[in-house]
Write a protein that holds these residues in place. Structure first.
Motif, short mmCIF file in Angstrom:
data_model
loop_
_atom_site.label_atom_id
_atom_site.label_comp_id
_atom_site.label_asym_id
_atom_site.label_seq_id
_atom_site.Cartn_x
_atom_site.Cartn_y
_atom_site.Cartn_z
N ALA A 123 0.87 -1.19 0.00
CA ALA A 123 0.00 0.00 0.00
C ALA A 123 0.90 1.23 0.00
O ALA A 123 1.51 1.54 -1.01
N GLU A 124 1.02 1.91 1.15
CA GLU A 124 1.93 3.06 1.24
C GLU A 124 3.03 2.85 2.28
O GLU A 124 3.74 3.79 2.64
N THR A 125 3.18 1.61 2.75
CA THR A 125 4.16 1.31 3.79
C THR A 125 5.38 0.59 3.20
O THR A 125 5.26 -0.55 2.75
N PRO A 126 6.54 1.23 3.18
CA PRO A 126 7.75 0.57 2.67
C PRO A 126 8.26 -0.48 3.67
O PRO A 126 8.27 -0.25 4.88
N VAL A 127 8.66 -1.63 3.16
CA VAL A 127 9.30 -2.67 3.97
C VAL A 127 10.57 -3.09 3.24
O VAL A 127 10.73 -2.85 2.04
N LYS A 128 11.45 -3.73 3.98
CA LYS A 128 12.74 -4.08 3.40
C LYS A 128 13.14 -5.49 3.81
O LYS A 128 12.99 -5.87 4.98
N LEU A 129 13.62 -6.26 2.85
CA LEU A 129 14.17 -7.59 3.12
C LEU A 129 15.64 -7.43 3.44
O LEU A 129 16.40 -6.85 2.66
N VAL A 130 16.06 -7.94 4.62
CA VAL A 130 17.45 -7.81 5.04
C VAL A 130 17.94 -9.15 5.58
O VAL A 130 17.15 -10.04 5.90
N HIS A 131 19.25 -9.27 5.67
CA HIS A 131 19.84 -10.45 6.31
C HIS A 131 19.76 -10.29 7.82
O HIS A 131 20.14 -9.24 8.36
N GLY A 132 19.26 -11.31 8.50
CA GLY A 132 19.05 -11.22 9.93
C GLY A 132 20.27 -11.57 10.74
O GLY A 132 21.21 -12.22 10.27
N ILE A 133 20.26 -11.11 11.99
CA ILE A 133 21.29 -11.46 12.97
C ILE A 133 20.60 -12.23 14.08
O ILE A 133 19.64 -11.76 14.67
N ARG A 134 21.08 -13.43 14.33
CA ARG A 134 20.39 -14.32 15.27
C ARG A 134 21.10 -14.36 16.62
O ARG A 134 22.31 -14.34 16.71
N PHE A 135 20.27 -14.41 17.69
CA PHE A 135 20.78 -14.50 19.05
C PHE A 135 20.12 -15.68 19.75
O PHE A 135 19.05 -16.13 19.36
#
Length: 256
Positions: free
Chosen positions: A193-205
């Motif tokens: 819609a009007e909300t930008p999202v981004k695919l990123v590499h995650g950091i796991r804990f």
């Protein structure tokens, strides 16, 4: 005997246990009386008694005991078999079965202000529902995002994005997409819609927290405690027998 882990929505491991630590039924919830108590790591969205894991013949099953529900691959279900690689969502937590079940290497992030204050969530192997509803694997709660807005499917190193609501479009790199899955990568600009999202590499804990509270689990982690109790009871029995023998000897002397 499945090995299980529980993660939060940010991909942090908060509990780990093995079904061999328990009897035929394992209870999971916020109550301190549960076999696996999430009292110190979960909010009130997790019920006091939320899940039952039960051994049935040659398999293990998981059953929802809460009004909040349990989901697998975006589908709500009452009960399901525990199989290696399975991921079950219950409220904001995820039950992962077997060593292969864990967060993917990707996260979804967004800068928009949301009602729950979150701006990052882990993506899981397989199907992830994304939208404003708390029933989603990833909740992006803004005014313009649909209740269930999209599917993000993670298949190893391939990630696809599929818009679900034709009346509320999504855009990849500025182009409106239809309702077919589109391959995405971390450099792409995604707008729901009007909300930008981004695919990123995650950091796991990992919290390295094994919070199973059953006596069996406690004995398994500290086998010396059960051995110590055994030797204490044995010593008491030997002492009691010795006292009886002395009393019998004294009584025999008096009678004679």
């Amino acid at each position: 005997m499945p090995e299980c882990r529980i993660y939060n929505a940010q991909g942090t491991e908060i509990a780990a246990f093995n079904t061999s630590d328990f009897g035929a039924i394992i209870t999971i919830g916020r109550s301190s009386k549960c076999s696996v108590s999430l009292r110190n790591v979960a909010d009130t969205s997790v019920s006091r008694h939320h899940l039952d894991i039960e051994r049935q013949a040659f398999k293990w099953t998981v059953t929802n005991k809460s009004r909040y529900g349990m989901y697998k691959d975006g589908v709500k279900m009452a009960t399901a078999d525990l199989t290696d690689g399975s991921v079950f969502r219950f409220t904001r937590l995820f039950l992962c079965v077997g060593p292969t079940a864990k967060p993917s290497s990707y996260d979804l992030t967004w800068d928009a202000q949301t009602e729950n204050g979150q701006n990052r969530a882990v993506l899981w192997p397989g199907l992830n529902t994304v939208g404003a509803s708390n029933d989603n694997y990833v909740t992006v709660r803004t005014m313009d995002v649909s209740r269930i807005h999209a599917y993000i499917n993670v298949l190893q190193n391939r990630v696809t994005f599929q818009n679900i609501n034709p009346d509320n479009p999504s855009y990849i790199n500025g182009e409106e997409i239809g309702n077919e899955p589109v391959t995405i990568k971390p450099d792409d600009v995604i707008v729901m819609a009007e909300t930008p999202v981004k695919l990123v590499h995650g950091i796991r804990f990992s919290s390295h927290a094994s919070i199973a509270s059953s006596k069996a689990a406690a004995n398994r982690k500290n086998p010396g405690s059960s051995k110590g109790m055994y030797y204490l009871m044995l010593g008491l029995c030997v002492t009691f027998i010795a006292i009886l023998s002395v009393m019998a000897y004294i009584l025999a002397k008096v009678i004679l």
